[in-house]
Design a protein around this motif. Structure first.
Motif, mmCIF file in Angstrom:
data_model
loop_
_atom_site.group_PDB
_atom_site.id
_atom_site.type_symbol
_atom_site.label_atom_id
_atom_site.label_comp_id
_atom_site.label_asym_id
_atom_site.label_seq_id
_atom_site.Cartn_x
_atom_site.Cartn_y
_atom_site.Cartn_z
ATOM 1 N N ALA A 7 24.867 -22.261 66.882
ATOM 2 C CA ALA A 7 25.672 -22.948 65.826
ATOM 3 C C ALA A 7 26.878 -24.056 66.883
ATOM 4 O O ALA A 7 27.384 -23.907 68.275
ATOM 5 C CB ALA A 7 27.203 -22.561 65.296
ATOM 6 N N ASP A 8 26.977 -25.017 66.931
ATOM 7 C CA ASP A 8 27.668 -25.976 67.972
ATOM 8 C C ASP A 8 28.988 -26.716 66.484
ATOM 9 O O ASP A 8 28.708 -26.977 65.252
ATOM 10 C CB ASP A 8 27.762 -26.913 68.377
ATOM 11 N N TRP A 9 30.362 -27.133 67.123
ATOM 12 C CA TRP A 9 31.079 -28.595 66.317
ATOM 13 C C TRP A 9 31.702 -29.198 67.574
ATOM 14 O O TRP A 9 31.669 -29.068 68.781
ATOM 15 C CB TRP A 9 31.977 -27.210 65.710
ATOM 16 N N ARG A 24 24.033 -29.302 58.865
ATOM 17 C CA ARG A 24 24.495 -30.390 59.780
ATOM 18 C C ARG A 24 25.704 -30.460 58.879
ATOM 19 O O ARG A 24 25.386 -31.297 57.060
ATOM 20 C CB ARG A 24 23.849 -31.644 60.337
ATOM 21 N N LYS A 72 31.949 -32.821 63.233
ATOM 22 C CA LYS A 72 30.678 -31.613 62.966
ATOM 23 C C LYS A 72 30.421 -30.581 62.820
ATOM 24 O O LYS A 72 31.584 -29.671 64.232
ATOM 25 C CB LYS A 72 29.553 -33.183 62.968
ATOM 26 N N VAL A 73 29.890 -29.663 62.163
ATOM 27 C CA VAL A 73 29.437 -28.508 62.715
ATOM 28 C C VAL A 73 28.184 -28.921 62.407
ATOM 29 O O VAL A 73 27.466 -28.743 61.573
ATOM 30 C CB VAL A 73 30.001 -27.711 61.665
#
Length: 933
Positions: A364-366, A261, A273-274
């Motif tokens: 994955a998320d951002w 993170r 954030k990623v």
């Protein structure tokens, strides 16, 4: 980036007039640092969190005096006034109890769990760090009232209060307000495509109906997962877990799980954030070769159909084959008399021959977060993608391979309101049906007619040669299987590749999908504007776009679209009845409307009495309703034993298939084949059990008309009583409920004859009803319909948890859950409720977060009573089991790291939670987590 921020500043006219910095350290009452403590300016959303050493620095554009609130889960919060710039504030927090924790899900507004109007469970940062399970999602299984059914290593289905299959459409899962159900499947694939562990802020779970606030699918429970906001939780954190999975059938195999993170607050206006997560392992092998139909057959029996053996579902009466061969002159006259009237199945392939058991998840998320006025008003964009491999068990067993899911959300919110919209899209990737893979590999080598013809010819020859019946069957199968594709050979592999890439179930097994859900919802809390009560209003809109290219749904001619809309309001007020007694009243109501059905109101009423700040008694009545799911409505799927046909008004007629008629059927109708659609399942069918009875008695009076009703929304009325309290250091949380269902949605298995009416008014010249002749001739189709029960379906249960400190500073907790179905199964043998829940469950945990400096441990144990599992794949008993998990952890503050070693199913007693799945073995792992606040 600086230029962009300047433009945003000019756009919103924001000017900073002052800047104040506060520093300090947050510790517990033993002097140990509390990483991840929240430090927030009272009345704003401006804040920060303490680092791994408990240190924090807070800089805000405010002039003193103002107040800050310092809080940490499980500890009592403190509010401190700031009177000067560069003030140092060191704080020691006293340990509180779980009843002081704040939840949001129960009423859509922050409140202590102690005062929640309904049952709610919480799994926070402390629980995540201390869980003995391999990850936070598995750790939810230790909550009271929670069942986790293990489909595979990476796909686990959470449920509460019964009525669960792996396609658990009665239970909802929200991640930061987004439903992460796959549009094609209508349910989430566990955490396969969910959250990365280092980004989890809290998990809350509401068992039971919650439609009044959360809509049509909030029917049997909701899981809320909230992530960390980059304004509050900055920096880089990550983890890596390595270990093995151990199972008798699969052996020992490596297991890897890692996540990272990265979050950064560029200013008080902009943060981002990623997250990235990766998991790879070997799934639990499913190798059960017992008779799937519970007849006690073995592989040596002619009509064997193994649980995890596929291709042997194809079965026929060999005497019928012998008569056909004799009639065509392909067998000696009278030879059919040598062949018994007995079903014989083709030889199947083991599941392990049809999948590599690769368990994998890549996600994955951002997020981009913007606070134009540097207060609680926030604009968010969040994107999520995930791909993975797993095993899913529905009507058949499926290899979910390279499945892809993506979500995109835009949300505007502050402390009083939110407006959000998001889209969810899935793609089936290279997923395929393992049952049809086995069936069609057989057929690619040798078609059914040829195989059964060779079998019968060999049987007759062996019988004429003096063989016994068993010997004749063995010789017949050996002859018919000569040249069969053998797993591992190029011939087998070529057929496998061709079939798993072919979406036509007549020749292949691949399923295709590219479905979408469009969703928007909003909520406004008038609590700051109205004094006498807190009033909320909100609503939602959802549109489905089903696009399976005819492989799952009846969408051969293009995507299917339909929509749902809902609005709700809630009023909540607290009344001080006396100095030591407070009454909290909550009332809410929601109206939902699907374009396919009439609208429906869902009210909820609750009352909570708080006595002496130590005891809370609550009572609630709430209703829920559930619109039929996309599969309930529009499925059109051949699973071999039956065709699943949804109950939307326009759906049965959309499922058109061509069938060859028997010679007798051709003589009766004058046709060799027929186009037949699914309407017969709903308006001209018999119950399958009655057809079986007719097959034994040949008495038409045994046939019972089914004619399933088309699907309608399902309703529940739920009554609940509960108590939360503290008694001499012991915390007690107990509840009991009774659920009464109307128009319960489930499945019926029916038989639709190709000709004749089930009222038996159409007859042959001799008086035999046409429909009876169709059944006798094998001219019929078995269907599984989606319909509502006319019978009463009720359930009730209770749960209690007790937690305390023992031996000084050791945490001990235990809980018990009772669940019972109230439904007359014997009177409704064709109706499947899929309750699938043990009557009794017991769970306990014991541990110490600080056994000695920087060292902690936790042990958890759970026991489940035996129960009967019923689902479209198959029915069977799930034996009682007990599981022991354990972990030890060691903190290294200089490295900002925590090291953990753990094991699940430490006693190595393999078990399963559902009929048809692989046995669950053990997992052993070590992990290294860095800077996870």
């Amino acid at each position: 980036m600086k230029t962009i921020l300047k433009l945003f500043t000019l756009l919103f006219g924001v000017v900073s007039f002052a800047q104040t910095t506060v520093k300090g350290k947050v510790t517990d009452n033993t002097g140990l640092p509390l990483p991840g403590a929240n430090i927030v300016v009272v009345g704003t959303s401006s804040g920060t969190v303490s680092d791994f050493d408990g240190d924090y620095t807070l800089t805000v554009d405010l002039d003193p005096p103002f107040s800050i609130r310092i809080s940490y889960t499980g500890f009592e919060a403190q509010t401190i006034e700031i009177t000067s710039n560069n003030q140092t504030v060191d704080v020691t927090l006293e340990e509180g109890n779980t009843l002081d924790e704040v939840v949001i899900s129960a009423s859509r507004t922050p409140e202590r769990i102690f005062e929640s109007p309904v049952t709610v469970e919480r799994f926070g940062l402390k629980e995540i760090k201390n869980t003995a399970s391999v990850d936070f999602y598995d750790g939810l299984e230790n909550l009271k009232g929670v069942d986790i059914n293990t489909n595979s290593l990476t796909f686990k289905s959470i449920n509460t209060r019964g009525f669960a299959t792996f396609a658990n459409t009665r239970f909802m899962q929200l991640v930061d307000g987004m439903d992460n159900s796959a549009p094609a499947l209508n349910f989430p694939l566990g955490n396969l495509l969910g959250m990365t562990e280092t980004d989890v802020l809290s998990v809350e779970l509401l068992p039971g109906a919650a439609s009044a606030l959360y809509g049509a699918n909030a029917f049997n429970g909701i899981l809320f997962m909230r992530s960390k906001n980059p304004f509050d939780h900055t920096g880089i954190s990550g983890y890596i877990k390595r270990g093995i999975t151990s199972q008798e059938a699969a052996g020992d195999n490596p297991y890897t799980d890692l996540g990272i993170r990265m979050a950064y607050k560029f200013s008080e206006k902009f943060a981002a954030k990623v997250n990235f997560g990766y998991l790879k392992g070997t799934d639990w092998f499913a190798v059960n070769d017992a008779d799937k139909l519970n007849r006690g057959l073995t592989r040596e029996d002619p009509d064997y159909d193994g649980i995890n053996v596929y291709g042997d579902e194809v079965s026929t009466d060999i005497n019928d084959v012998a008569q056909t061969l004799e009639g065509l002159g392909l067998a000696p006259p009278g030879s059919s008399a040598l062949v018994p009237s007995q079903n014989v199945s083709r030889t199947g392939y083991d599941e392990r021959d049809l999948t590599n058991y690769n368990a994998e998840s890549i996600k994955a998320d951002w997020g981009l977060y913007f606070r134009p006025w540097e207060d609680d008003f926030e604009i968010q964009y969040v994107g999520k993608v995930g791909s993975g491999n797993t095993i899913y068990q529905g009507a058949n067993r499926y290899n979910i391979k390279n499945f892809f899911l993506q979500q995109h959300k835009l949300e505007i919110r502050n402390d009083n309101f939110f407006v959000r919209g998001y889209v969810t899209e899935d793609k089936a990737g290279d997923s395929y049906d393992m049952v049809f893979t086995g069936i069609n590999i057989n057929r690619a080598w040798k078609d059914d007619q040829t195989w059964f013809g060779e079998y019968v010819a060999a049987y007759i020859g062996a019988t004429l040669g003096g063989a016994t019946d068993d010997q004749a069957h063995t010789a017949a199968r050996t002859q018919a299987d000569t040249g069969r594709y053998v797993p591992g050979t190029p011939e087998f592999q070529n057929a496998f590749e061709r079939i798993t890439n072919d979406p036509d179930l007549n020749t292949g097994s691949r399923f295709q999908d590219n479905s979408k859900i469009y969703h928007a919802d909003a909520n406004y809390n008038f609590g700051d504007m109205i004094d006498f009560a807190e009033i909320q209003v909100g609503g939602s809109y959802r549109r489905y776009r089903l696009n399976s290219f005819g492989t799952i749904y009846t969408d051969n001619d293009g995507p299917i679209n339909y929509s749902e809309v809902g609005v709700y309001t809630q009023l909540q007020r607290s009344l001080e009845l006396s100095e030591n007694v407070e009454l909290k009243l909550t009332g809410s109501v929601r109206y939902d409307k699907s374009e396919l059905f009439d609208g429906f109101f869902s009210p909820r009423l609750s009352a909570g009495f708080t006595i002496n700040e130590d005891h809370n008694i609550r009572a609630s009545f709430q209703t829920g309703f559930r619109n039929p799911t996309t599969q309930d409505l529009y499925i059109g799927l051949d699973v071999g034993r039956a065709i699943l046909v949804g109950g939307a008004p326009d759906n049965p007629a959309r499922d058109v298939r061509n069938y060859d008629l028997s010679p007798n059927g051709t003589a009766i109708t004058g046709q060799s084949n027929i186009d037949f659609d699914g309407t017969g399942a709903y308006n001209n069918s018999f119950f399958a059990n009655s057809v079986s009875s007719f097959g034994e008695s040949m008495n038409p009076a045994d046939l019972e008309i089914a004619n399933s009703n088309l699907a309608q929304p399902e309703q529940v009325s739920s009554f609940e009583l509960g108590y939360r309290g503290k008694l001499d250091g012991v915390i007690i949380d107990a509840s009991a409920y009774y659920n009464k269902y109307q128009d319960f949605l489930a499945n019926e298995t029916v038989i639709a004859p190709f000709y004749g009416d089930v009222q038996l008014t159409e007859t042959l010249p001799g008086g035999t009803p046409l429909a009876v002749a169709a059944i006798a001739n094998g001219d019929f189709q078995a269907y599984q319909t989606y319909t509502n029960s006319d019978e009463e379906v009720n359930s009730y249960g209770a749960a209690i948890q007790v937690s305390t400190k023992v031996l000084g500073d050791f945490d001990l907790s235990a809980n018990y859950t009772y669940a019972k179905l109230d439904f007359d199964v014997n009177q409704n043998p064709d109706f499947r409720t899929n309750f699938n829940t043990p009557e009794h469950k017991v769970k306990a945990s014991f541990g110490n977060t600080e056994l000695f400096k920087n060292f902690g441990f936790n042990v958890s144990w759970r026991w489940s009573d035996n129960y009967f599992w019923e689902a479209s794949f198959g029915d069977g008993e799930v034996p009682a089991y007990h599981v022991l998990d354990a972990q030890v952890n060691f903190r290294v503050p200089s490295l900002k790291s925590t090291f953990k070693a753990g094991a699940t199913n430490l006693l190595q007693d393999e078990y399963f939670t559902a009929f048809g799945t692989g046995l669950i073995g053990s997992q052993y792992y070590v992990s290294w987590t860095i800077n996870n606040l």
